[in-house]
Design a protein around this motif. Structure first.
Motif, mmCIF file in Angstrom:
data_model
loop_
_atom_site.group_PDB
_atom_site.id
_atom_site.type_symbol
_atom_site.label_atom_id
_atom_site.label_comp_id
_atom_site.label_asym_id
_atom_site.label_seq_id
_atom_site.Cartn_x
_atom_site.Cartn_y
_atom_site.Cartn_z
ATOM 1 N N LEU A 85 -23.643 -7.008 -22.408
ATOM 2 C CA LEU A 85 -24.888 -6.313 -22.744
ATOM 3 C C LEU A 85 -25.614 -6.278 -21.402
ATOM 4 N N THR A 86 -26.190 -5.211 -21.193
ATOM 5 C CA THR A 86 -27.027 -4.853 -19.925
ATOM 6 C C THR A 86 -28.219 -4.171 -20.185
ATOM 7 N N THR A 87 -29.203 -4.523 -19.322
ATOM 8 C CA THR A 87 -30.253 -3.627 -19.289
ATOM 9 C C THR A 87 -30.614 -2.672 -18.069
ATOM 10 N N ILE A 88 -29.433 -2.413 -17.461
ATOM 11 C CA ILE A 88 -29.462 -1.663 -16.063
ATOM 12 C C ILE A 88 -29.214 -0.254 -16.534
ATOM 13 N N SER A 89 -28.235 0.023 -17.139
ATOM 14 C CA SER A 89 -28.081 1.423 -17.383
ATOM 15 C C SER A 89 -27.170 1.882 -18.703
ATOM 16 N N ASN A 90 -27.151 3.210 -19.193
ATOM 17 C CA ASN A 90 -26.522 3.594 -20.049
ATOM 18 C C ASN A 90 -25.833 4.867 -19.555
ATOM 19 N N LEU A 108 -27.140 9.896 -17.945
ATOM 20 C CA LEU A 108 -27.128 8.645 -17.368
ATOM 21 C C LEU A 108 -28.804 8.275 -17.177
ATOM 22 N N ILE A 109 -28.588 6.992 -17.825
ATOM 23 C CA ILE A 109 -30.073 6.362 -17.806
ATOM 24 C C ILE A 109 -30.144 5.319 -17.286
ATOM 25 N N LEU A 110 -31.061 5.083 -16.195
ATOM 26 C CA LEU A 110 -31.478 3.898 -15.581
ATOM 27 C C LEU A 110 -32.429 3.156 -15.817
ATOM 28 N N ARG A 111 -32.364 2.009 -16.178
ATOM 29 C CA ARG A 111 -33.638 1.234 -16.712
ATOM 30 C C ARG A 111 -34.494 2.005 -17.650
ATOM 31 N N TYR A 113 -34.737 5.300 -17.609
ATOM 32 C CA TYR A 113 -35.028 6.604 -17.129
ATOM 33 C C TYR A 113 -33.867 7.507 -16.932
ATOM 34 N N HIS A 114 -34.269 8.622 -17.669
ATOM 35 C CA HIS A 114 -33.276 9.782 -17.339
ATOM 36 C C HIS A 114 -32.921 9.945 -15.973
ATOM 37 N N ILE A 115 -31.673 10.062 -15.395
ATOM 38 C CA ILE A 115 -31.499 10.133 -14.210
ATOM 39 C C ILE A 115 -32.102 11.707 -13.497
ATOM 40 N N GLU A 116 -31.990 12.582 -14.387
ATOM 41 C CA GLU A 116 -32.738 14.169 -14.081
ATOM 42 C C GLU A 116 -34.143 13.745 -13.763
ATOM 43 N N ASP A 117 -34.880 13.092 -14.288
ATOM 44 C CA ASP A 117 -36.058 12.678 -13.963
ATOM 45 C C ASP A 117 -36.412 11.746 -12.755
ATOM 46 N N LEU A 118 -35.584 10.946 -12.388
ATOM 47 C CA LEU A 118 -35.480 9.935 -11.369
ATOM 48 C C LEU A 118 -35.220 10.929 -9.964
ATOM 49 N N HIS A 275 -25.167 8.282 -7.218
ATOM 50 C CA HIS A 275 -24.270 7.292 -6.928
ATOM 51 C C HIS A 275 -24.624 5.795 -7.073
ATOM 52 N N VAL A 276 -25.955 5.917 -7.056
ATOM 53 C CA VAL A 276 -26.553 4.467 -7.108
ATOM 54 C C VAL A 276 -26.080 3.444 -8.117
ATOM 55 N N GLU A 277 -25.771 4.128 -9.593
ATOM 56 C CA GLU A 277 -25.535 3.325 -10.566
ATOM 57 C C GLU A 277 -24.800 4.058 -11.707
ATOM 58 N N HIS A 278 -23.723 3.561 -12.325
ATOM 59 C CA HIS A 278 -23.055 4.143 -13.248
ATOM 60 C C HIS A 278 -22.560 3.384 -14.379
ATOM 61 N N GLY A 279 -23.144 2.243 -14.893
ATOM 62 C CA GLY A 279 -22.739 1.235 -15.831
ATOM 63 C C GLY A 279 -22.034 0.181 -15.731
ATOM 64 N N GLY A 280 -21.807 -0.731 -16.544
ATOM 65 C CA GLY A 280 -21.264 -1.858 -16.381
ATOM 66 C C GLY A 280 -19.622 -1.857 -16.324
#
Length: 517
Positions: A85-90, A108-111, A113-118, A275-280
């Motif tokens: 389980l993770t709270t980091i990304s989906n 791609l959702i980080l914490r 937030y949608h990556i597009e918005d970030l 490239h910062v994060e892409h799931g566990g």
């Protein structure tokens, strides 16, 4: 005009200029002892050693189905096996309906937030966003201005490499892999840490900040050392500048007094955010989690992650895509002709062109089905810079490959699953526009991803709390131990039988030749 361009002397711009007496980065010491298969040859007695895997390690594919083994930790429908389980990304690429994976638009959702918005937020405000996204991934919340300034200052404080570090710096040797150098250089930093095995939250954050600060210069030194050795020149060490974003730092250590434009730095910033994060579950992040679950130090975990990312099936794929696109460009006369492009893609898929593997690199993904949001964002932001650089025609060619590739795969191979272009389809093109050397494509990926690795490492250390230890089912038969003397006698008997058989074949051949005469 360049954002940064200095009129100072070469020494002042770059920092120290080192000879082979000052650093081991340019020292090339060959191994005087060859590999056993070369030094001792391959006589028949070594066949069991080198070829034994064929009987011992290559399993019947039906066994995996019989025992419901999740090969590659994938379910039969291609979805990943749930292992945490993770709270980091989906990483979203499909939905599940009645237990069946249904293709869906990628996200791609980080914490939360949608990556597009970030990506869009900082770009809209014309500021660099990587540090903001890295802070979010590591801490779980978007920073205030004060928190972001503090975060950048702490990274800046670790730009300098330790005293004496360059004197024992590992260089590329025969492999010419900067990723391998980055691995060894990371493990070397362990020796300079007074408490390297400390796994407290404070120390984990400090190590992550250190690598965010030091990896750009470390990779640049490795590349510069290779160039200097090739040109029989001295090593020019990139400077450590405070106040630069990660994107500016990377371009600065690569360009030096040539400078770079704000638009170029902003484009690289987009790549770093993507490239910062892409799931566990991706290979390098899962590698980080596996090692971290054992309680080992941060340097060992990140060095292992680098080894995973180096693989051609993972982070090293962007280099292969670039080669393929160049090959297509050189064999297709009219880049605007769909029929001509599709025709050459058919040759690639049939194994008749490029590297004969039958693969269209940059097409398809383990999770994304209908679209990779990162690839879509790269195209959007790269278009403006491509116009400025006069490379829009090549971008159009890549988009044609993305559009036509799935059709060719369906027609030639009968591929039924949805195929979309992944970010690697465009990474090499963007980096080439920015003048990034090809041997630094994957290291830049790593520089961005270390923030994600750090987040997952801490989640594994302080959240999951159990060593990862999956099961493997044994599928061999039990055997009785045979004494060495009996094994020798059996082997001697087999050798004698082989010699007798060979002699009989030789005699039969001689008789046949005599009859022919």
């Amino acid at each position: 005009m360049p954002l940064f361009k200095s009129n100072r002397s070469r020494n002042e711009v770059f920092g120290p200029i080192l000879s082979t007496l000052d650093t081991s980065a340019m020292t090339h010491v060959a191994d005087a002892y060859p590999m056993p298969s070369k030094g001792l040859g391959r006589p028949a007695v070594s066949d069991g050693l080198y070829d034994g895997y064929k009987d011992a390690d290559v399993l019947d594919g039906d066994l995996y189905s019989r025992y419901d083994v999740k090969r590659g930790l994938r379910n039969a429908d291609g979805s990943g096996v749930l292992v945490g389980l993770t709270t980091i990304s989906n990483v979203h690429g499909y939905t599940k309906e009645n237990g069946v994976a249904v293709p869906d638009k990628g996200d791609l959702i980080l914490r939360g937030y949608h990556i597009e918005d970030l990506v869009a937020g900082p770009q809209r405000e014309d500021r660099f966003g990587y540090e903001e996204v890295a802070y979010l991934v590591i801490t779980g919340h978007l920073p205030t201005t004060a928190e972001l300034d503090d975060f950048r200052a702490r990274i800046d404080s670790r730009r300098q490499l330790p005293d004496g570090y360059l004197s024992i710096f590992p260089r590329t040797t025969y492999s010419h892999s900067i990723m391998n150098v980055l691995q060894r250089a990371t493990l070397l930093l362990y020796a300079f840490d007074p408490m390297p095995d400390d796994t407290s939250p404070e120390h984990e954050i400090d190590v992550a900040l250190s690598l965010l600060g030091r990896w750009p210069r470390t990779a640049a030194v490795a590349h510069a050392a290779s160039v200097a050795a090739m040109n029989e020149d001295r090593l020019v060490v990139p400077p450590a500048r405070e106040g630069f974003s990660m994107a500016e730092t990377v371009l600065d250590v690569l360009r030096g007094d040539e400078g770079f434009t704000h638009e170029e730095a902003m484009m690289l910033d987009v790549m770093l955010m993507l490239h910062v994060e892409h799931g566990g579950g991706n290979n390098s992040t899962f590698t980080t989690r596996v090692l971290s679950s054992s309680g080992t130090d941060a340097y060992s975990a990140y060095a292992a992650a680098l080894g995973s990312l180096k693989g051609p099936k993972h982070g090293g794929a962007n280099f292969k895509v670039g080669q393929m696109i160049d090959d297509i460009g050189s064999h297709v006369a009219d880049w605007s002709n769909d029929d001509e492009i599709a025709g050459y893609l058919e040759k690639i898929v049939r194994g008749e062109a490029f590297d004969q593997t039958g693969l269209i690199y940059g097409l398809g993904h383990a999770v994304y089905t209908l679209s990779d949001p990162r690839a879509q964002l790269v195209k959007r932001y790269a278009r403006k810079l491509a116009r400025q650089k006069g490379t829009e025609e090549k971008l159009n060619l890549i988009e044609s490959i993305e559009r036509l590739g799935p059709e060719v795969m369906r027609d030639v191979k009968g591929t039924k699953k949805p195929l979309c272009a992944n970010i690697d389809m465009y990474t090499g093109f963007v980096y080439s526009m920015l003048g990034v050397p090809k041997d630094l494509y994957t290291p830049i990926f790593a520089m961005a991803r270390v923030a994600g690795w750090a987040a997952h490492r801490m989640e594994e250390l302080y959240g999951a709390g159990r060593i990862i230890r999956p099961a493997y089912r044994s599928v061999f038969d039990m055997r009785d131990y045979v004494p060495l003397a009996e094994r020798d006698a059996s082997a001697a008997g087999e050798d004698a039988a082989d010699e007798k058989g060979a002699a009989a074949e030789k005699d039969a051949g001689a008789e046949g030749a005599a009859d022919a005469r």
